[in-house]
Every structure is written in C-alpha cells, then in structure tokens.
Design an enzyme around this catalytic site. Structure first.
Site, PDB file in Angstrom:
ATOM      1  N   CYS A 128     -69.616  31.502 -24.968  1.00 20.23           N
ATOM      2  CA  CYS A 128     -70.642  30.849 -25.793  1.00 20.23           C
ATOM      3  C   CYS A 128     -71.617  30.103 -24.876  1.00 20.23           C
ATOM      4  O   CYS A 128     -71.197  29.450 -23.923  1.00 20.23           O
ATOM      5  CB  CYS A 128     -70.014  29.822 -26.731  1.00 20.23           C
ATOM      6  SG  CYS A 128     -68.713  30.440 -27.789  1.00 20.23           S
ATOM      7  N   ILE A 189     -61.721  41.837 -20.871  1.00 19.03           N
ATOM      8  CA  ILE A 189     -63.003  41.156 -20.654  1.00 19.03           C
ATOM      9  C   ILE A 189     -63.742  41.014 -21.984  1.00 19.03           C
ATOM     10  O   ILE A 189     -63.483  41.765 -22.921  1.00 19.03           O
ATOM     11  CB  ILE A 189     -63.895  41.923 -19.647  1.00 19.03           C
ATOM     12  CG1 ILE A 189     -64.249  43.314 -20.177  1.00 19.03           C
ATOM     13  CG2 ILE A 189     -63.216  41.992 -18.301  1.00 19.03           C
ATOM     14  CD1 ILE A 189     -65.228  44.115 -19.314  1.00 19.03           C
TER      15      ILE A 189
END
Length: 300
Positions: A128, A189
């Site tokens: 984020c 990932i």
C-alpha cells in the site's frame, strides 16, 4: 500421506490457499469451490474504513496475465467483521485476513480489532502507498518494512505474515527487514508494476496509468524470489505469482515455499485451487513421498 503444513504454529490441512483480492472473502466462490477442502482462505484486503478504490477502467487482460488497478476497494472493517468472518467460520478451513492501510496507524487499528475475532493469521499488505511519505509503498523501504512489522507485532494477537512487494532491487533485503521486525511468516510475491497503452486511442488502458501485473507471466520472477528469500530467512513462506496448476505449485514448494496461493487463475477457472491440491497429492504418490514437508526447499 501427510499434506499438512505449519505456518507460525497454525496447521493447514494442505498447503493451498488463495491470493488476496482474487477470491473476495469466500462467499463469491462458495457455489463453485468446496471451501472445506482448502488449507486456508485468504480474504480480500480490509482497511479500517471503506475504500472506494481507483476510477475505472481498472482491469486489463495482457498476454499471459492481467493488470489491475482496483486500488484495494473494500467495505471497511465493520462490515467485514459482521458479514465475512461469520461466513468463513462455517467452513473447516483456516482464515487468513489480509490487512491494508495508508498509514501505520491504519494498520494498527485493524490489527487491534482483529485481535478480538476468531481468525487464524494476519497477512499485512505492505504494498500500500504510504501517504505520509509521498506515496512510496511501505514495502519498498527496508527501514519502513522493519518498523511497520515491529509495530504490528506489538499489538497483534494472531501470527503475522508480511506480504512483500517484488517492486524492489533486492527482495532478500526486504525479507530480512521483515524477519528483524518479528514477522512470523512471509508471503510473496505481490504484483509487478506494469502498464498497457491502447495504440489506436493513443491512451492508457487503465485510468490509473499503471497497474499490478499478475498471472502466469510473472511466475518465473516469483519462483526466483521465493527461492532467494527461502535461502535468506528462517521463517515460513507462502509462495504465489502465476500458479495455475499443481506443477506450478510444486515449483514454489521445491524452491522453499511452505504453502502456495492461487490468484489470477481463480478468475477464469474457479476450481483451480482444488485441482492444484489434488495434483500435489498425485505428485506425492508418483514420487513416493509420504510427507509434503520433505519436498519444501528440496531444490538447492
């Protein structure tokens, strides 16, 4: 034959879960997939307040994958706790809640609230953008990774999985930082940053210009990163990135992942998780392996 794996003291009946954001919070897939058969369900990212996400268009197909710039749209913690957690508790599967935030305080708020809920693991999405630091993702700065891991661990009641961004120069540096901060496990990932241009309209395909690339196209990068991290840290890894078959999943396990997440494949073939799980069992039979743990990180 034993397919059970252990992530930070939580036992999963098999190593298969779903990648956050590709499975809603379970209910959307309940008619297509027997959730009881999954090792765990990983929810869509949840923030302390509702997020609208990015403007549309925000999804685009690419060769071997897709781009998304959904922007972590979610209904916020209150609705999630009232609606989604009770739904998942009806099934014999572990619950991994993915947590997102724009500031460290946002993450801590959600993690503290989840301490009162009957969920098994927390996955912290540090891809984020950190609004206090000019929008660079928490996961792109090792100091920020260690700091947010430490602060989340101080308040967390459940084991903490830090989800690492691949959009860095050295993934092992980020993994070491998360481990130093006290992470109980890692997942990797997340998506790779990509872009698509409509050449006839001479415009960006996504309103956001860039999006996260997922799907089979990123699998070789993901396998490489999981292998590097597995040989750097001493905590379990949930591997993900382009898994669409049991063979894909086995690459991650042999590279060092304790569990695997199916993501983009859920969109075009909702039963992928079950096929992956059954395919892993078939692989173990063919190779006469009694315990899946004997295969984790076998390739050096």
């Amino acid at each position: 034959m034993n397919t059970k794996v252990n992530i930070a003291g939580v036992e999963l009946k098999n190593p298969v879960t779903v990648a956050s954001g590709t499975f809603g919070s379970g209910a959307e897939y309940g008619d297509f997939v027997d959730l009881n058969r999954l090792g765990a369900v990983t929810t869509k990212g949840v923030a302390n307040v509702p997020w609208e996400g990015n403007p549309t268009p925000r999804i685009a197909e690419t060769y071997g994958g897709m781009l998304n710039a959904v922007g972590l749209q979610n209904p916020g913690y209150d609705l999630f706790a009232k609606r989604d957690i009770p739904y998942l508790q009806k099934f014999d599967t572990k619950i991994i809640v993915n947590v997102c935030g724009r500031t460290t305080e946002d993450y801590i708020d959600v993690v503290e609230k989840l301490g009162h809920e009957d969920v098994d693991l927390l996955e912290i999405n540090i891809s984020c953008p950190n609004v206090k630091h000019g929008g660079i993702a928490f996961g792109q700065d090792p100091k920020a990774v260690e700091d947010i891991t430490k602060k989340v661990k101080q308040v967390a009641k459940q084991p903490v999985i830090m989800k690492l961004s691949p959009n860095v120069t050295d993934i092992t540096e980020m993994a070491r930082a998360a481990e130093a901060g006290g992470a109980d496990a890692l997942s990797l990932i997340n998506t790779l940053t990509g872009m698509q241009i409509d050449v006839e309209r001479q415009k960006f395909v996504l309103a956001n210009k860039t999006g996260g690339l997922s799907g089979p196209a990123i699998k070789p990068v993901a396998v490489r990163m999981v292998y590097q991290v597995a040989n750097t840290v001493n905590i379990p890894i949930i591997g993900m990135g382009g898994i669409a078959s049991a063979e894909d999943a086995m690459e991650f396990i042999l590279a060092g992942a304790t569990a695997v997440s199916v993501g983009t494949a859920n969109f075009n073939h909702p039963n992928t998780t079950i096929e992956v799980m059954e395919g892993i069992e078939d692989y173990m039979r063919r190779h006469q392996v009694e315990d899946i743990r004997d295969l984790i990180g076998l390739v050096k």
